[in-house]
Design a protein around this motif. Structure first.
Motif, PDB file in Angstrom:
ATOM      1  N   ARG A 189       0.836  -1.208   0.000  1.00 18.31           N
ATOM      2  CA  ARG A 189       0.000   0.000   0.000  1.00 18.31           C
ATOM      3  C   ARG A 189       0.867   1.253   0.000  1.00 18.31           C
ATOM      4  O   ARG A 189       0.640   2.189  -0.767  1.00 18.31           O
ATOM      5  CB  ARG A 189      -0.917  -0.006   1.222  1.00 18.31           C
ATOM      6  CG  ARG A 189      -1.826   1.218   1.322  1.00 18.31           C
ATOM      7  CD  ARG A 189      -2.679   1.163   2.573  1.00 18.31           C
ATOM      8  NE  ARG A 189      -1.875   1.255   3.783  1.00 18.31           N
ATOM      9  CZ  ARG A 189      -1.437   2.402   4.306  1.00 18.31           C
ATOM     10  NH1 ARG A 189      -1.714   3.553   3.716  1.00 18.31           N
ATOM     11  NH2 ARG A 189      -0.726   2.399   5.421  1.00 18.31           N
TER      12      ARG A 189
ATOM     13  N   LEU B 153      -1.157  -1.389  -3.745  1.00 16.61           N
ATOM     14  CA  LEU B 153      -2.327  -2.094  -3.231  1.00 16.61           C
ATOM     15  C   LEU B 153      -3.331  -1.108  -2.642  1.00 16.61           C
ATOM     16  O   LEU B 153      -2.963  -0.173  -1.932  1.00 16.61           O
ATOM     17  CB  LEU B 153      -1.888  -3.102  -2.159  1.00 16.61           C
ATOM     18  CG  LEU B 153      -2.867  -4.211  -1.781  1.00 16.61           C
ATOM     19  CD1 LEU B 153      -3.206  -5.064  -2.992  1.00 16.61           C
ATOM     20  CD2 LEU B 153      -2.272  -5.085  -0.683  1.00 16.61           C
ATOM     21  N   ASP B 154      -4.621  -1.350  -2.941  1.00 18.66           N
ATOM     22  CA  ASP B 154      -5.679  -0.478  -2.439  1.00 18.66           C
ATOM     23  C   ASP B 154      -5.917  -0.691  -0.943  1.00 18.66           C
ATOM     24  O   ASP B 154      -5.680  -1.783  -0.404  1.00 18.66           O
ATOM     25  CB  ASP B 154      -6.986  -0.754  -3.191  1.00 18.66           C
ATOM     26  CG  ASP B 154      -6.923  -0.304  -4.638  1.00 18.66           C
ATOM     27  OD1 ASP B 154      -6.052   0.524  -4.959  1.00 18.66           O
ATOM     28  OD2 ASP B 154      -7.732  -0.819  -5.443  1.00 18.66           O
ATOM     29  N   ASP B 155      -6.450   0.323  -0.317  1.00 15.01           N
ATOM     30  CA  ASP B 155      -6.720   0.265   1.119  1.00 15.01           C
ATOM     31  C   ASP B 155      -7.672  -0.872   1.472  1.00 15.01           C
ATOM     32  O   ASP B 155      -7.518  -1.510   2.518  1.00 15.01           O
ATOM     33  CB  ASP B 155      -7.322   1.590   1.606  1.00 15.01           C
ATOM     34  CG  ASP B 155      -6.329   2.737   1.564  1.00 15.01           C
ATOM     35  OD1 ASP B 155      -5.127   2.474   1.360  1.00 15.01           O
ATOM     36  OD2 ASP B 155      -6.757   3.898   1.735  1.00 15.01           O
ATOM     37  N   ASP B 156      -8.673  -1.120   0.613  1.00 18.19           N
ATOM     38  CA  ASP B 156      -9.677  -2.118   0.965  1.00 18.19           C
ATOM     39  C   ASP B 156      -9.097  -3.534   1.000  1.00 18.19           C
ATOM     40  O   ASP B 156      -9.538  -4.375   1.788  1.00 18.19           O
ATOM     41  CB  ASP B 156     -10.876  -2.046   0.020  1.00 18.19           C
ATOM     42  CG  ASP B 156     -10.503  -2.273  -1.437  1.00 18.19           C
ATOM     43  OD1 ASP B 156      -9.310  -2.176  -1.770  1.00 18.19           O
ATOM     44  OD2 ASP B 156     -11.417  -2.530  -2.247  1.00 18.19           O
TER      45      ASP B 156
ATOM     46  N   ASP C  33      -0.433  -6.755  -6.200  1.00 17.54           N
ATOM     47  CA  ASP C  33      -1.047  -5.628  -6.904  1.00 17.54           C
ATOM     48  C   ASP C  33      -2.555  -5.636  -6.658  1.00 17.54           C
ATOM     49  O   ASP C  33      -3.224  -4.616  -6.725  1.00 17.54           O
ATOM     50  CB  ASP C  33      -0.784  -5.714  -8.405  1.00 17.54           C
ATOM     51  CG  ASP C  33       0.603  -5.193  -8.776  1.00 17.54           C
ATOM     52  OD1 ASP C  33       1.218  -4.478  -7.957  1.00 17.54           O
ATOM     53  OD2 ASP C  33       1.065  -5.513  -9.885  1.00 17.54           O
ATOM     54  N   ASP C  34      -3.075  -6.841  -6.369  1.00 18.97           N
ATOM     55  CA  ASP C  34      -4.481  -7.045  -6.046  1.00 18.97           C
ATOM     56  C   ASP C  34      -4.607  -8.496  -5.589  1.00 18.97           C
ATOM     57  O   ASP C  34      -3.635  -9.267  -5.658  1.00 18.97           O
ATOM     58  CB  ASP C  34      -5.362  -6.785  -7.272  1.00 18.97           C
ATOM     59  CG  ASP C  34      -6.826  -6.540  -6.904  1.00 18.97           C
ATOM     60  OD1 ASP C  34      -7.186  -6.743  -5.726  1.00 18.97           O
ATOM     61  OD2 ASP C  34      -7.599  -6.144  -7.785  1.00 18.97           O
TER      62      ASP C  34
END
Length: 577
Positions: free
Chosen positions: A483, A488-491, A538-539
């Motif tokens: 992150r 990477l997204d917060d969620d 990345d996800d």
């Protein structure tokens, strides 16, 4: 005397379980009428359920629903489907209990979130699912499941089954009074299992020397097939805590014509030393083991690591078959051919790649597994979900309460089915990866997700932390690192914490050990010179490698997982013992 009117069967379950579709098929099979209490409520109210909720409120709807169920139980002699929340009403529960006491069949159509979602669509006709429908469905199911299971006389696990097959199972049970398949559970009698157990699942690990991972129950009969017909002598290696099991396997092999020996090892990581390995070499030498002979390991990950290393180094390599007895060993240590022992400088720094001849994952051994050992093993399961198989994460999210409160032999059939699927999926992920990259030249590194920081914790804590607990913190660390690096997204980071927290695994570590942890990570096997290497995401299911991250990012990620007082997460007992 005229028989009292009563339904042939009453179907209960959450939205998306297929009550209407299955009910109509079942009604046709019995040549009776089908009735849905939701439709009854709408007919009485003269408007859709969504409008009842908006205009009159949920209490008004529940009152109408209670009356509709009572009327249908009294008047309808076909197949009856109840609304998802009808069973929560105490008056309705009493009425259903009276119906069941006269021989009535109350069928709980059990379904997972991933299978329910496409059926429901989570649209405006489901007022309780508005907002965040997936989260709302999971929350509702968690709250209602105990009621469904308590009220039902029959439970059908519908995942992967066509409605016709579900109806057929219900019909067979209803007519014969016994389960027709392992997916049917009789909630009133003792018939919770079928007389014919399901065949074991086989996951093949490809590569230069392919082998099978066999997953099921009562698998001892599979052992000779994995050993092959050329083996004459077998050494069974087991920790002291599994002396009875090790001796039983040794005796069974002896009865089948093998010259079988056994060696007792220290428990846990204490066995993974050069001294213990040398002792085992001595036993092999005194028993005249040749390259045609084999080792069988019986135990957890430490035992499979040591036994694999001993097999790899004796005469430059003999056969080994692993019989893992913990969840951690089943989904991680026993599969893939990594072997090793520990040194004062770090974990598994001395070892080799030596694929086994086979692995027997006998789920029955988990019946007596300590609750927290199972939870710790789930960390490796969650890891495979984040790097490759999102369905694993969904299963854990849907069933975390039952998994966290693991009851071993007393676990429900549904919990056992979930655990079996988690083992199969996790093993399949690892089998695919190691089949393509045995010696960790590229793809296999993704299996180290969370391990660089996790191994550092283990070293700093002198191996008194459970491996899964350390890896859980390690996954949060690399999620925070990704992150901070903008990957990477917060969620997704929040999902790491939520899933691990729901299982009782730690997501933080003490805040005064950074220098020791950094030094330990620099000695990690995945480092190249002074270049630190991490597997990050990345996800979900999109792992990548992050090499040489800025020291300030590392320190910032550590700050995100550190806390005071320095005791770790109070949920799972992270330390051994």
């Amino acid at each position: 005397m005229t028989r009292p009117r009563r339904p042939v069967a009453v179907l209960i379950g959450p939205p998306g379980s297929g009550k209407t579709t299955v009910g109509r098929i079942l009604a046709d099979a019995f040549d009776v009428a089908f009735r849905d209490t939701d439709e009854d409520v709408e007919q009485v109210a003269g408007k859709p359920i969504t409008e009842i909720f908006v205009d009159d409120g949920e209490p008004a709807f529940r009152a109408l629903e209670r009356a509709a169920v009572a009327t249908a139980l009294r008047e309808h002699d076909g197949v009856l489907a109840l609304g998802g929340g009808a069973v929560l009403d105490e008056v309705t529960q009493t009425a259903l209990a009276q119906y069941a006491s006269t021989g009535g069949a109350i069928v709980f159509l059990d379904v997972s979130l991933s299978h329910a979602a496409p059926r429901v669509g989570f649209n405006q006709s489901r007022p309780l699912l508005l907002g965040n429908p997936r989260a709302r469905w999971a929350s509702l199911m968690e709250a209602r499941r105990p009621v469904y299971e308590r009220v039902a006389t029959l439970q059908v696990l519908t995942d992967g089954l066509e409605p016709q097959a579900v109806a057929q199972q219900i019909g067979q049970h209803r007519l014969r009074g016994q389960p027709a398949d392992r997916t049917v559970v009789d909630r009133q009698g003792a018939a919770h299992m079928t007389s014919t157990p399901p065949a074991p699942t086989r996951v093949t690990v490809r590569g230069a020397a392919p082998y099978d991972v066999v997953i099921g129950r009562n698998l001892l009969g599979e052992l000779p097939g994995l050993l092959g017909d050329k083996v004459r002598r077998v050494l069974v290696m087991h920790p002291a805590s599994l002396a009875a099991t090790g001796e039983a396997i040794r005796a069974d092999l002896g009865e089948q014509g093998y010259e079988a020996f056994a060696v007792e090892l220290p428990d846990a990581e204490e066995q993974k030393t050069a001294q213990v390995a040398a002792f085992c070499w001595g036993v092999l030498g005194q028993a005249d083991f040749t390259r045609s002979d084999a080792i069988v390991s019986v135990g957890g990950g430490a035992t499979t690591d040591l036994a694999g290393f001993v097999a790899a180094t004796w005469l430059r390599g003999i056969k080994v078959v692993h019989v893992p007895t913990t969840l951690l060993a089943m989904v991680d240590a026993a599969v893939g051919g990594k072997t090793g022992i520990n040194t004062a400088e770090g974990k598994n720094l001395v070892g080799s790649f030596h694929p086994p001849a086979g692995v027997l994952c006998d789920l029955a051994t988990l019946e007596s597994l300590d609750r927290w050992d199972l939870v710790a093993g789930l960390a490796e399961v969650v890891k495979t979900g984040f790097i490759a198989d999102p369905r694993i994460l969904e299963l854990v999210e849907e069933h975390h309460a039952a998994l966290r409160e693991w009851k071993g032999a007393d676990a429900t059939p549904q919990t056992w089915a979930v655990l079996a699927e988690l083992v199969e999926r996790s093993v399949a992920v690892k089998a695919r990866v190691v089949g393509e990259d045995l010696t960790e030249q590229g793809l296999r590194e993704i299996l180290n997700y969370g391990h660089t920081f996790g191994h550092a914790i283990e070293l700093v804590e002198r191996y008194q932390w459970r491996h899964g607990a350390a890896v859980a913190v390690g996954m949060v660390f690399v999620a925070e690192l990704a992150r901070l690096a903008g990957k990477l997204d917060d969620d997704v980071v929040a999902r790491h914490r939520a899933i691990l927290d729901s299982l009782g695994l730690p997501t933080s570590y003490r805040g005064d050990r950074w220098e020791q942890l950094l030094a330990a990570m620099r000695r990690d096997k995945k480092s190249r010179g002074d270049l630190l290497r991490f597997v990050v995401l990345d996800d979900v299911a999109k792992p990548v490698r992050l090499e040489g991250p800025d020291p300030t990012l590392l320190a910032a990620a550590y700050a995100e997982v550190s806390k005071e007082p320095a005791t770790g997460n109070p949920g799972v007992p992270v330390q051994l013992g």
